[in-house]
Design an enzyme around this catalytic site. Structure first.
Site, PDB file in Angstrom:
ATOM      1  N   ASN A   1      27.068  45.734  35.503  1.00 58.24           N
ATOM      2  CA  ASN A   1      27.956  44.890  36.754  1.00 58.24           C
ATOM      3  C   ASN A   1      28.928  44.804  36.130  1.00 58.24           C
ATOM      4  O   ASN A   1      28.428  43.356  35.220  1.00 58.24           O
ATOM      5  CB  ASN A   1      26.712  43.479  37.091  1.00 58.24           C
ATOM      6  CG  ASN A   1      27.531  43.230  38.568  1.00 58.24           C
ATOM      7  OD1 ASN A   1      28.574  43.831  38.494  1.00 58.24           O
ATOM      8  ND2 ASN A   1      27.249  42.139  38.997  1.00 58.24           N
ATOM      9  N   TRP A   2      29.725  44.916  36.196  1.00 56.82           N
ATOM     10  CA  TRP A   2      31.026  44.461  34.942  1.00 56.82           C
ATOM     11  C   TRP A   2      31.718  43.059  35.630  1.00 56.82           C
ATOM     12  O   TRP A   2      32.532  42.926  35.446  1.00 56.82           O
ATOM     13  CB  TRP A   2      32.204  45.779  34.956  1.00 56.82           C
ATOM     14  CG  TRP A   2      31.576  46.850  33.751  1.00 56.82           C
ATOM     15  CD1 TRP A   2      30.214  46.805  33.150  1.00 56.82           C
ATOM     16  CD2 TRP A   2      31.996  47.791  33.846  1.00 56.82           C
ATOM     17  NE1 TRP A   2      30.355  47.694  32.516  1.00 56.82           N
ATOM     18  CE2 TRP A   2      31.244  48.398  32.648  1.00 56.82           C
ATOM     19  CE3 TRP A   2      33.488  48.212  33.694  1.00 56.82           C
ATOM     20  CZ2 TRP A   2      32.419  49.867  31.854  1.00 56.82           C
ATOM     21  CZ3 TRP A   2      33.361  50.189  33.396  1.00 56.82           C
ATOM     22  CH2 TRP A   2      32.822  50.369  32.636  1.00 56.82           C
ATOM     23  N   LYS A   3      31.342  43.034  37.187  1.00 61.79           N
ATOM     24  CA  LYS A   3      32.159  41.821  37.919  1.00 61.79           C
ATOM     25  C   LYS A   3      33.701  42.600  37.598  1.00 61.79           C
ATOM     26  O   LYS A   3      33.911  43.286  37.435  1.00 61.79           O
ATOM     27  CB  LYS A   3      31.173  40.381  37.260  1.00 61.79           C
ATOM     28  CG  LYS A   3      29.781  40.566  36.715  1.00 61.79           C
ATOM     29  CD  LYS A   3      29.523  39.484  36.908  1.00 61.79           C
ATOM     30  CE  LYS A   3      27.294  39.818  36.440  1.00 61.79           C
ATOM     31  NZ  LYS A   3      27.166  37.814  36.492  1.00 61.79           N
TER      32      LYS A   3
ATOM     33  N   HIS B   1      24.718  39.658  45.723  1.00 59.32           N
ATOM     34  CA  HIS B   1      24.644  39.420  44.203  1.00 59.32           C
ATOM     35  C   HIS B   1      24.749  37.722  44.621  1.00 59.32           C
ATOM     36  O   HIS B   1      25.590  36.830  45.069  1.00 59.32           O
ATOM     37  CB  HIS B   1      25.850  39.894  43.657  1.00 59.32           C
ATOM     38  CG  HIS B   1      25.764  39.932  42.135  1.00 59.32           C
ATOM     39  ND1 HIS B   1      26.135  38.085  41.347  1.00 59.32           N
ATOM     40  CD2 HIS B   1      24.950  39.936  41.133  1.00 59.32           C
ATOM     41  CE1 HIS B   1      26.102  37.996  39.725  1.00 59.32           C
ATOM     42  NE2 HIS B   1      25.408  39.405  39.791  1.00 59.32           N
TER      43      HIS B   1
ATOM     44  N   GLU C   1      27.094  35.650  42.506  1.00 60.10           N
ATOM     45  CA  GLU C   1      28.090  35.117  43.236  1.00 60.10           C
ATOM     46  C   GLU C   1      28.818  35.111  44.315  1.00 60.10           C
ATOM     47  O   GLU C   1      28.979  34.647  44.513  1.00 60.10           O
ATOM     48  CB  GLU C   1      28.652  35.894  41.988  1.00 60.10           C
ATOM     49  CG  GLU C   1      28.254  35.739  40.375  1.00 60.10           C
ATOM     50  CD  GLU C   1      28.606  36.333  39.365  1.00 60.10           C
ATOM     51  OE1 GLU C   1      29.584  37.260  39.754  1.00 60.10           O
ATOM     52  OE2 GLU C   1      27.848  35.747  38.292  1.00 60.10           O
TER      53      GLU C   1
ATOM     54  N   GLU D   1      17.510  38.038  39.864  1.00 60.92           N
ATOM     55  CA  GLU D   1      18.101  37.624  38.887  1.00 60.92           C
ATOM     56  C   GLU D   1      18.557  35.968  39.082  1.00 60.92           C
ATOM     57  O   GLU D   1      18.825  35.193  39.755  1.00 60.92           O
ATOM     58  CB  GLU D   1      19.323  38.509  39.067  1.00 60.92           C
ATOM     59  CG  GLU D   1      19.876  39.385  38.671  1.00 60.92           C
ATOM     60  CD  GLU D   1      21.666  39.636  38.577  1.00 60.92           C
ATOM     61  OE1 GLU D   1      21.731  40.671  37.987  1.00 60.92           O
ATOM     62  OE2 GLU D   1      21.969  39.359  39.871  1.00 60.92           O
TER      63      GLU D   1
ATOM     64  N   GLY E   1      24.844  34.344  32.725  1.00 61.57           N
ATOM     65  CA  GLY E   1      25.829  34.089  32.125  1.00 61.57           C
ATOM     66  C   GLY E   1      25.742  33.182  31.097  1.00 61.57           C
ATOM     67  O   GLY E   1      27.227  32.639  30.287  1.00 61.57           O
TER      68      GLY E   1
ATOM     69  N   SER F   1      21.423  36.876  31.653  1.00 59.80           N
ATOM     70  CA  SER F   1      21.075  37.156  29.702  1.00 59.80           C
ATOM     71  C   SER F   1      20.730  38.506  29.152  1.00 59.80           C
ATOM     72  O   SER F   1      19.809  37.594  28.179  1.00 59.80           O
ATOM     73  CB  SER F   1      20.917  36.029  29.463  1.00 59.80           C
ATOM     74  OG  SER F   1      21.914  34.631  30.146  1.00 59.80           O
TER      75      SER F   1
ATOM     76  N   GLY G   1      25.176  41.721  33.377  1.00 56.59           N
ATOM     77  CA  GLY G   1      26.213  41.925  33.254  1.00 56.59           C
ATOM     78  C   GLY G   1      27.336  41.726  31.575  1.00 56.59           C
ATOM     79  O   GLY G   1      27.646  43.047  30.944  1.00 56.59           O
ATOM     80  N   GLY G   2      27.461  40.429  31.289  1.00 50.50           N
ATOM     81  CA  GLY G   2      28.098  40.252  29.682  1.00 50.50           C
ATOM     82  C   GLY G   2      27.066  41.279  28.846  1.00 50.50           C
ATOM     83  O   GLY G   2      28.397  42.356  28.306  1.00 50.50           O
TER      84      GLY G   2
HETATM   85  P1  13P Z   1      24.667  38.397  32.420  1.00 47.47           P
HETATM   86  O1  13P Z   1      23.894  39.820  32.272  1.00 47.47           O
HETATM   87  O2  13P Z   1      26.326  38.202  31.886  1.00 47.47           O
HETATM   88  O3  13P Z   1      23.831  37.330  32.852  1.00 47.47           O
HETATM   89  O4  13P Z   1      24.540  39.001  34.166  1.00 47.47           O
HETATM   90  C1  13P Z   1      23.506  39.783  34.919  1.00 47.47           C
HETATM   91  C2  13P Z   1      23.936  39.731  36.312  1.00 47.47           C
HETATM   92  O5  13P Z   1      24.822  38.660  37.330  1.00 47.47           O
HETATM   93  C3  13P Z   1      24.475  40.826  36.520  1.00 47.47           C
HETATM   94  O6  13P Z   1      24.589  41.088  38.208  1.00 47.47           O
END
Ligand code: 13P
Length: 248
Positions: free
Chosen positions: A9-11, A95, A97, A167, A173, A210, A231-232
């Site tokens: 998930n590149w956000k 999600h 967010e 999650e 993050g 993470s 994500g990251g």
């Molecule tokens: P991180 O891997 O950056 O913690 O993000 C997780 C996430 O929200 C994937 O959808």
């Protein structure tokens, strides 16, 4: 054997050049790998590029969101007609967010869940508790509520078309990954609900929060963890490749 899914998930990250570089470097990595699915979710402006660059490479391109309408007067939104025109195969819904920053209600999430299924995309449905909810002992109730409000009891679709991503909000993050024991406990709980209430015990359940190349194996070794939503650590091909190729 359940399919293992490693989803990126590149956000709101990775521009055009980075997207092109990613697919060039990731190349054919997924082509000859059995039993593992690669899913990449770039931001809307790069979906079409990602779909074109991933053709024939055994990668599913996912949208990070959808507005539950085909097209029309919905300023700022992206609906089904546009996602189909780009060629996406999956959509992320629920999600944290979107729930917390954009205030998405259970009702809107349910509409999106139904919409994704009616359009025959793969659904990546996210759930997870905040730290406060965990510490105050509401953990199980929160997870149950997120599932029950999104799915009705006659779960509709093809089991191959649903993935749940657990999650925990406190792990997203932050660099604070859930321990394999914490994650396994929740995954087993989610699997029990999906089996008992919906007769879908075998759907893949991913862990997110993470995840990095150096902690993925401990998580994936757990019985009920079928993959990761990252994500990251998914933004660069080198790191995503390590995540995708982890040795179970
Ligand atoms: P991180 O891997 O950056 O913690 O993000 C997780 C996430 O929200 C994937 O959808």
């Amino acid at each position: 054997m359940r399919t293992s899914v490693i989803a990126a998930n590149w956000k709101m990250n990775n521009l055009y050049e980075e997207t092109v570089r990613f697919f060039k470097e990731f190349g054919d990595t997924a082509v000859n790998v059995d039993g593992k699915e690669a899913i990449i979710a770039p931001a809307f402006p790069y979906l079409r590029t990602a779909c074109e660059l991933s053709k024939g490479k055994n990668i599913i391109i996912a949208a990070q969101d959808v507005y539950p309408a085909e097209k029309g007067a919905f300023t700022g939104m992206v609906g089904s007609e546009m996602l189909k025109d780009c060629g996406v195969g999956a959509v992320i819904v629920g999600h944290s967010e979107r729930r917390h920053i954009f205030g998405e209600s259970f009702e809107l999430i349910r509409k999106k869940v139904t919409f994704v299924q009616n359009n025959d995309w793969k659904l990546i449905f996210c759930i997870g508790e905040t730290l406060q909810e965990r510490e105050s002992g509401q953990l199980y109730e929160v997870i149950k509520e997120q599932i029950y409000t999104a799915f009705d009891e006659n779960l509709w679709c093809d089991p191959d078309k649903v993935v749940i991503a657990y999650e925990p909000v406190w792990a997203i993050g932050t660099g604070v990954v859930a321990t394999p024991e914490q994650a396994q406990e929740m995954h087993a709980f989610i699997r029990k609900i999906m089996g008992k209430r919906y007769d879908r015990e075998n759907i893949p359940i991913l862990y997110g929060g993470s995840v990095k190349p150096d902690n993925i194996k401990g998580l994936m070794d757990c019985e009920d963890i079928d993959g990761a939503l990252v994500g990251g650590a998914s933004l660069e091909a080198d790191s995503y490749k390590k995540l995708f190729m982890y040795d179970r």
